[in-house]
Design an enzyme around this catalytic site. Structure first.
Site, short mmCIF file in Angstrom:
data_model
loop_
_atom_site.label_atom_id
_atom_site.label_comp_id
_atom_site.label_asym_id
_atom_site.label_seq_id
_atom_site.Cartn_x
_atom_site.Cartn_y
_atom_site.Cartn_z
N GLU B 60 0.82 -1.21 0.00
CA GLU B 60 0.00 0.00 0.00
C GLU B 60 0.86 1.26 0.00
O GLU B 60 0.59 2.21 -0.73
CB GLU B 60 -0.95 0.00 1.20
CG GLU B 60 -2.24 -0.77 0.96
CD GLU B 60 -2.08 -2.27 0.87
OE1 GLU B 60 -1.01 -2.79 1.30
OE2 GLU B 60 -2.99 -2.95 0.36
N HIS B 129 -10.69 -4.79 9.12
CA HIS B 129 -11.46 -4.58 7.90
C HIS B 129 -12.74 -3.80 8.19
O HIS B 129 -13.72 -3.93 7.47
CB HIS B 129 -11.83 -5.91 7.24
CG HIS B 129 -10.65 -6.72 6.78
ND1 HIS B 129 -9.78 -7.32 7.64
CD2 HIS B 129 -10.22 -7.02 5.54
CE1 HIS B 129 -8.85 -7.97 6.95
NE2 HIS B 129 -9.08 -7.80 5.67
#
Lengths: 322, 325
Positions: B60, B129
């Protein structure tokens, strides 16, 4: 090497512009003209000069906290670098950046950075743009040994390698991350080999030899423009002044003998001697450049010193595009 | 009029803009032939190939930093980050680089970078998440922060994001992705900084964010049966924030509740409350109230997960309490 006399002398002149600008900045820092930090590039001039001589204004350079030399070699006028460090509106970042945030996109200087590592990723992105737009440009990251242990190094090199991006990673090993020796911070200090473990071209070069850097960079840029992927240039060099102006030159991490040994290998002095020795240029050729550069620096200093500060009313401009 | 899901509407916006502008490319894990973890890019790889639908390794920080450089050099990257939790690894790139480069370059560089992906608590996704984190982005000068709550808004706001030159954090609540709404065939844009009054009312104003819009509307529907009239405002973008529409509503109703799934401290509700207290104090007939998710990491087990998110019953009660002041 197949350079004209003019090109040989241009390398000399460019290194000298960096040296004299940095010396002027160091003096200005002592005189209180620079309100913030000032990391000089003295001793490392051959690298920025040798690499940038292969670039056009459309090629994108991303740099570090020690980035004055990169900005100058990429074509930012000394007056704009000085004015920026003095916090003036005529500086290349209009006084918003200082030493560690030099921006001049009109000549492809896409920023120096106060954070170690991001330039590696951003140059990779410039390589991606080049591929997508198919415009033949290259992205170039200059970074030091300190950045080579950062995650950005791993992630950026890997992405550039897997996608064959036109990127030149210029690793400037000046042996110390601030004051931490590279040999302490890294077990494998052979950076060309480390580059090859990512599946990319890795080349070691004497970072104090401007012709060696020029030649290695030329080959890397040629490969990149031909679609043959990225190259890492492993340039060994040395910064002869303190990490940052105002800090001790030696500190507890290096000796006067070490500094002196590297000063005797000064990239500008040795290159000048070589030009004379090989009959490429005469003493008077070099002296003419010395004088012209000194005049440029004097004029730049006067310009910067006499430039106005930015208007505080503009402080919140340019946060967004409109 | 046809109906589309939130995801399909956003995908249509992306497809239209990619067809129009060849400098747009998408990066992320699984955005290529797979079509995106949430079907965000389904069918586009076949049209545009790997240079424009770029599957990435799990890096990322790496691909956000890369897209930062790309956005500075003439292309328009879209980062499809899947879960906002994943880009916390790139906060240095986002805050130190993406948000600041236009300013540091005195406006000579643009930063047309769109970061889009899911947020929110839903479906036992557990704590890595389930994050939203938008107050952190709102706190930083340089980001546009967009939180659409239905298919129509998702398309219009995503089109605006893809046309602009600013970095946009485009946050899509997981609980809303399959919800359908009417979406016209004709092209349209929704400007940033324009809240939607999603229900008109007179007795109190409820500002709801993300998935709380739907729950707040349910609560107001229930209260309407008792003759209670509540105005509900969906800010749609949190940066810029349309405080004028909120102030106008409070001027009319005299009462304000902010409903937000994310944490209360330094959150968007705190910001709205401060601005209304500063600029609408004379309109207020009661203290401003907030209803937030519980200040805790998000637990997995469904009864625990449900306990951290404001539910319709709690919203009804919060409104009753506000009206009783």
């Amino acid at each position: 090497m197949n350079l004209t006399q003019k090109e040989y002398l241009a390398l000399y002149r460019q290194m000298l512009v960096i040296r004299r600008t940095e010396e002027q900045l160091a003096k200005a820092h002592q005189a209180g003209l620079i309100p913030g930090a000032c990391h000089t590039y003295i001793g490392q001039e051959a690298i920025a000069t040798g690499v940038c001589a292969n670039l056009t204004a459309q090629d994108a350079v991303f740099s570090t906290h020690r980035g004055h030399g990169h900005a100058l070699a990429k074509g930012v006028p000394p007056r704009e670098v000085m004015a920026e460090l003095f916090g003036r509106v005529t500086g290349c970042s209009r006084g918003r950046g200082g030493s560690m945030h030099l921006f001049a996109p009109e000549v492809g200087m896409m920023g120096t950075s106060g954070i170690v590592g991001p330039c590696i990723l951003q140059a990779t992105g410039a390589g991606y743009s080049s591929r997508l737009l198919n415009n033949g440009t290259v992205g170039v990251a200059f970074f030091g040994d300190g950045a080579s242990n950062n995650g950005a190094f791993h992630e950026g090199l890997n992405l550039a390698a897997i996608w064959d991006l036109p990127v030149i990673f210029v690793f400037e090993n000046n042996m110390y991350a601030t004051e931490v020796p590279f040999s302490y911070a890294t077990r494998n200090t052979d950076m060309a080999e480390r580059a090859r473990t990512y599946g990319m071209n890795g080349v070691s070069v004497d970072g104090n030899d401007v012709l060696a850097v020029y030649e290695a960079a030329a080959a890397g840029v040629r490969r990149a423009r031909a679609g043959e992927g990225p190259t890492l240039l492993d340039c060994k060099t040395y910064r002869t002044r303190a990490h940052s102006e105002g800090m001790p030159s030696l500190g507890s991490y290096r000796t006067q003998e070490e500094v002196d040994a590297w000063k005797s290998r000064d990239p500008i002095m040795t290159y000048r001697a070589r030009l004379l020795h090989e009959g490429i240029a005469s003493e008077s050729d070099c002296e003419a450049i010395d004088m012209e550069v000194q005049a440029l620096i004097d004029e730049s200093f006067e310009f910067a010193k006499n430039s106005p500060y930015p208007n505080p009313a503009t402080v919140a401009e340019h946060i967004f595009s409109s | 009029m046809r109906e589309l899901t939130f995801t399909a509407a956003a995908r249509e916006a992306l497809a239209e803009e990619m067809a129009r502008d060849p400098s747009i490319f998408v990066v992320g894990e699984g955005v290529g032939a797979r079509g995106g973890n949430f079907n965000t890019t389904t069918g586009l790889y076949e049209l545009y190939g790997p240079m424009r639908l770029r599957d990435t390794p799990i890096v990322e920080r790496g691909f956000i930093g890369m897209c930062t450089g790309a956005a500075m050099t003439g292309t328009r990257p879209v980062v499809d980050f899947m879960f906002v939790d994943f880009i916390l690894d790139a906060m240095g790139e986002l805050i130190n680089q993406v948000a600041k480069i236009q300013y540091m370059s005195s406006g000579r560089l643009k930063m047309p970078l769109v970061l889009r992906g899911s947020i929110g608590i839903s479906g036992a996704s557990a704590t890595h998440h389930s994050g939203s984190y938008f107050p952190m982005f709102v706190n930083i000068p340089g980001f546009r922060v967009v939180v659409p709550t239905n298919a129509y808004d998702a398309k219009g706001l995503f089109k605006t994001a893809l046309r602009g030159d600013d970095p946009v954090i485009f946050l899509e609540h997981k609980a809303l992705l399959n919800a359908k709404a009417q979406v016209p065939e004709e092209e349209y844009f929704i400007p940033f900084g324009q809240a939607a009054i999603v229900r008109e009312g007179t007795q109190a104003t409820a500002v709801a964010v993300g998935s709380m819009v739907r729950r707040t509307l349910e609560a107001c529907e229930a209260l309407a049966g008792e003759g209670i009239s509540i105005e509900v405002i969906d800010p749609r973008t949190l940066a810029p924030l349309d405080i004028a529409t909120i102030l106008q509503s409070v001027h009319k109703t005299g009462r304000l509740l902010i409903v937000d799934e994310t944490f209360a401290p330094c959150g968007i509700g705190a910001e709205i409350a401060a601005q209304v207290a500063a600029h609408g104090f004379d309109d207020l007939d009661a203290p401003i109230q907030r209803l937030n998710g519980v200040y805790t990491p998000t637990p997995y087990s469904p009864p625990l997960e449900a306990a951290v998110v404001p539910n319709t019953t709690q919203i009804v009660q919060a409104i009753r309490d506000l009206l009783a002041e």
